[in-house]
Design a protein around this motif. Structure first.
Motif, short mmCIF file in Angstrom:
data_model
loop_
_atom_site.label_atom_id
_atom_site.label_comp_id
_atom_site.label_asym_id
_atom_site.label_seq_id
_atom_site.Cartn_x
_atom_site.Cartn_y
_atom_site.Cartn_z
N LEU A 47 -10.47 -65.66 44.49
CA LEU A 47 -10.15 -64.78 43.32
C LEU A 47 -10.70 -65.54 42.04
O LEU A 47 -9.91 -65.82 41.37
CB LEU A 47 -8.62 -64.57 43.25
CG LEU A 47 -7.97 -63.91 44.70
CD1 LEU A 47 -6.58 -64.11 44.57
CD2 LEU A 47 -8.35 -62.49 44.94
N ASP A 48 -12.05 -65.09 42.02
CA ASP A 48 -12.48 -65.68 40.72
C ASP A 48 -12.13 -64.93 39.35
O ASP A 48 -12.68 -65.54 38.33
CB ASP A 48 -14.00 -66.06 40.87
CG ASP A 48 -14.72 -64.43 41.39
OD1 ASP A 48 -13.87 -63.47 41.29
OD2 ASP A 48 -15.79 -64.53 41.39
N ASN A 49 -11.46 -63.78 39.67
CA ASN A 49 -11.11 -63.32 38.52
C ASN A 49 -9.55 -63.52 37.99
O ASN A 49 -9.18 -62.95 37.17
CB ASN A 49 -11.04 -61.56 38.73
CG ASN A 49 -9.99 -61.13 39.81
OD1 ASN A 49 -9.96 -61.82 40.94
ND2 ASN A 49 -9.35 -59.96 39.82
N LEU A 50 -8.99 -64.48 38.75
CA LEU A 50 -7.67 -64.85 38.22
C LEU A 50 -8.06 -66.21 37.50
O LEU A 50 -8.45 -67.16 38.05
CB LEU A 50 -6.83 -65.33 39.62
CG LEU A 50 -5.39 -65.82 39.52
CD1 LEU A 50 -4.70 -64.80 38.47
CD2 LEU A 50 -4.64 -65.93 40.86
N ILE A 51 -7.45 -66.22 36.25
CA ILE A 51 -7.76 -67.27 35.34
C ILE A 51 -6.55 -67.82 35.05
O ILE A 51 -5.71 -67.14 34.72
CB ILE A 51 -8.34 -66.98 34.10
CG1 ILE A 51 -9.81 -65.79 34.41
CG2 ILE A 51 -8.83 -68.06 33.22
CD1 ILE A 51 -10.92 -66.66 35.06
N LEU A 52 -6.47 -69.06 35.23
CA LEU A 52 -5.00 -69.91 35.14
C LEU A 52 -5.26 -70.88 34.15
O LEU A 52 -6.34 -71.93 34.00
CB LEU A 52 -4.90 -70.67 36.43
CG LEU A 52 -4.63 -69.70 37.71
CD1 LEU A 52 -4.32 -70.63 38.77
CD2 LEU A 52 -3.44 -68.71 37.50
N LEU A 53 -4.58 -70.64 33.01
CA LEU A 53 -4.74 -71.71 31.83
C LEU A 53 -3.06 -72.28 31.53
O LEU A 53 -2.33 -71.47 31.72
CB LEU A 53 -5.21 -70.76 30.44
CG LEU A 53 -6.39 -70.15 30.82
CD1 LEU A 53 -6.89 -69.28 29.40
CD2 LEU A 53 -7.42 -71.31 30.76
N PRO A 54 -3.12 -73.26 30.98
CA PRO A 54 -1.82 -74.03 30.63
C PRO A 54 -1.31 -73.25 29.21
O PRO A 54 -2.15 -72.53 28.50
CB PRO A 54 -2.16 -75.51 30.13
CG PRO A 54 -3.62 -75.21 29.50
CD PRO A 54 -4.21 -74.36 30.60
N PRO A 55 -0.09 -73.42 28.92
CA PRO A 55 0.45 -72.81 27.49
C PRO A 55 -0.44 -73.18 26.62
O PRO A 55 -0.89 -74.45 26.26
CB PRO A 55 1.70 -73.38 27.54
CG PRO A 55 2.13 -73.71 29.08
CD PRO A 55 0.72 -73.99 29.72
N GLN A 56 -0.65 -72.30 25.38
CA GLN A 56 -1.53 -72.75 24.32
C GLN A 56 -0.58 -72.80 23.18
O GLN A 56 0.43 -72.54 22.97
CB GLN A 56 -2.30 -71.39 24.37
CG GLN A 56 -3.14 -71.10 25.40
CD GLN A 56 -4.47 -71.86 25.64
OE1 GLN A 56 -5.09 -72.19 24.91
NE2 GLN A 56 -4.15 -72.71 26.87
N PRO A 57 -1.07 -73.67 22.03
CA PRO A 57 -0.52 -73.89 21.02
C PRO A 57 0.05 -72.49 20.36
O PRO A 57 -0.52 -71.61 20.30
CB PRO A 57 -1.45 -74.65 19.99
CG PRO A 57 -2.61 -75.15 21.02
CD PRO A 57 -2.43 -74.13 22.17
N VAL A 58 1.18 -72.52 19.77
CA VAL A 58 1.93 -71.28 19.41
C VAL A 58 1.26 -70.90 18.15
O VAL A 58 1.06 -69.53 18.06
CB VAL A 58 3.43 -71.48 18.72
CG1 VAL A 58 3.47 -72.59 17.49
CG2 VAL A 58 4.02 -70.32 18.49
N ALA A 59 0.40 -71.55 17.46
CA ALA A 59 -0.57 -71.23 16.23
C ALA A 59 -1.58 -70.14 16.91
O ALA A 59 -2.09 -69.28 15.98
CB ALA A 59 -1.35 -72.21 15.59
N GLU A 60 -1.84 -70.34 18.07
CA GLU A 60 -3.17 -69.40 18.69
C GLU A 60 -2.24 -68.40 19.72
O GLU A 60 -2.90 -67.52 20.21
CB GLU A 60 -3.93 -70.27 19.69
CG GLU A 60 -4.66 -71.56 18.90
CD GLU A 60 -5.26 -72.09 19.94
OE1 GLU A 60 -5.46 -71.91 21.18
OE2 GLU A 60 -6.13 -73.19 19.60
N LEU A 61 -0.98 -68.29 19.86
CA LEU A 61 -0.42 -67.23 20.69
C LEU A 61 -0.99 -65.91 20.32
O LEU A 61 -1.10 -64.80 21.10
CB LEU A 61 0.93 -67.49 20.60
CG LEU A 61 1.88 -66.31 21.59
CD1 LEU A 61 1.25 -66.59 22.98
CD2 LEU A 61 3.42 -66.66 21.47
N GLY A 62 -1.11 -65.38 18.80
CA GLY A 62 -1.59 -64.19 18.63
C GLY A 62 -2.93 -63.88 19.12
O GLY A 62 -3.08 -62.56 19.75
N GLN A 63 -3.86 -64.63 19.01
CA GLN A 63 -5.23 -64.53 19.51
C GLN A 63 -4.93 -64.53 21.18
O GLN A 63 -5.87 -63.65 21.67
CB GLN A 63 -5.97 -65.74 19.15
CG GLN A 63 -6.19 -65.68 17.78
CD GLN A 63 -7.57 -66.86 17.11
OE1 GLN A 63 -8.28 -67.01 18.18
NE2 GLN A 63 -7.38 -67.10 16.12
#
Length: 401
Positions: free
Chosen positions: A267-283
């Protein structure tokens, strides 16, 4: 007042409350569990923070093992003891504590009685009910008996509180039944951190970095724990392979299942990323053409997914798999901020996803309605006003003891 605001999880909107209270002159120590893996708010002083605000990052000195029930219990006790020590040192007028495991909360209650200071139970989830269901499923009758112990413990903590804040009217009725003290139970619904999460364009730096500008994206951002069924996200990735990306920004037990399915099924369309910095949450949320949240049916009675509030702040259409009587589901349905489906009905979930993917007008209207609701409801000054009334009540209750 001098307040210890304890949010075990360190969520963005609780931090927003602490900052607002400090601006009003309260002396705030915002404490949180450093080793919790979920998404975090801005848990450090900023240049514009008032001097009355400080942060206490409290850890247990080892990796927190959520997957081991016995180890987790001892870790919760250890953490509770450390928070109790903090309360003993700070000697606040009042402690408000939320998102806290029952064993840790027990130590907090005892510390407040020892100082003495007021205690406000901020009921985000019925933690004991969740534990009871999990233990019964894993250990049968023995687990049910242990679960009953946790229920008794939580009920006692609620009865000993000087005030209780619940996040939904459905929770309030249960608490009143448990405590027989209706006058000390207040309902303040969770809100989104509008100052930190604003609608952003999809073509932003974070989205470009991850190659998601020109793809249709279903985005799940937040905790993926036992009460969140990863099977729905796996099925969504299967059905949209070749037409959409399923982006999961999370950490937890559920992400391991997603990673396994991604490897075994390609499933190469399933992208898994760790939690991001809150400053970037809007982006991060701006990457979403559709923002996704899931909640198991049995969890609907004791939990409200806070990620829904963030999605509304970001102005994104929502696909929510949750029981219809869950407070978050009721808000999304009532405000027409997206589509709500039963979490056990996978075909309905996929059908709703397909409908949102095909109908740009529906997505646009849902996103606008969600953001409008956030602007109408999540104003932090009014939220802080309501909490201050709770704090005054709790202090009067303490003085009468």
């Amino acid at each position: 007042m001098k307040l210890v605001v304890h949010d075990y999880a360190g969520h963005p909107f609780q931090v927003e409350l602490s900052r607002e209270l400090a601006k009003r002159g309260h002396d705030i120590v915002h404490a949180f569990f450093a080793d919790d893996q979920g998404p975090k708010g801005e848990l450090a002083r900023r240049t514009d923070d008032p001097p009355q605000l400080s942060f206490a990052s409290v850890g247990i000195g080892r990796r927190y093992e959520k997957g081991s029930l016995l180890r987790r219990r001892f870790d919760d006790v250890t953490y509770g003891r450390k928070i109790a020590e903090l309360i003993g040192r700070e000697k606040p007028d009042l402690v408000i504590s939320g998102n806290t495991p029952t064993e840790a909360q027990e130590r907090i209650v005892k510390a407040c009685r020892a100082v003495p200071c007021g205690f406000v139970y901020w009921l985000q989830d019925f933690y004991s009910v969740a534990v009871a269901q999990l233990l019964k499923k894993k250990l049968g009758l023995f687990g049910a008996a242990v679960g009953e112990y946790y229920r008794l413990l939580e009920r006692r903590q609620l009865r000993q509180a000087n005030a209780i804040v619940t996040i939904a009217e459905q929770f309030r009725s249960v608490v009143v039944n448990w405590t027989r003290a209706e006058e000390k139970v207040f309902t303040i619904e969770n809100w989104g951190a509008m100052n930190a999460i604003r609608p952003d364009r999809k073509d932003n730096e974070w989205v470009r970095h991850h190659g998601l500008v020109d793809t249709f994206n279903f985005v799940y951002a937040g905790t993926l724990a036992l009460k969140h069924n990863p099977r729905l996200l796996i099925e969504l990735a299967r059905r949209t392979k070749g037409s959409a990306m399923v982006v999961v920004v999370s950490q937890g037990i559920g992400t391991e299942r997603l990673a396994s399915a991604r490897r075994s099924e390609g499933l190469d369309n399933l992208i898994l990323l760790p939690p991001q910095p809150v400053a970037e949450l809007g982006q991060v949320l701006a990457a979403a053409d559709v923002a996704v949240a899931v909640l198991e049916r049995e969890a609907g009675a004791f939990s409200v997914p806070s990620k829904v509030q963030s999605y509304m702040c970001a102005g994104r259409a929502i696909l929510l798999a949750a029981p219809a009587d869950n407070p978050a589901a009721q808000v999304v349905a009532r405000e027409e901020a997206g589509i709500v489906v039963d979490p056990t009905d996978i075909p309905a979930f996929i059908c709703a996803a397909d409908r949102l993917q095909r109908d740009a007008g529906l997505r646009r209207r849902a996103a606008q309605r969600g953001r409008t609701y956030a602007e109408r409801t999540y104003e932090i000054s009014e939220v802080a006003n309501r909490f201050e009334r709770v704090f005054l009540f709790a202090r009067r209750e303490l003085e009468q003891v």
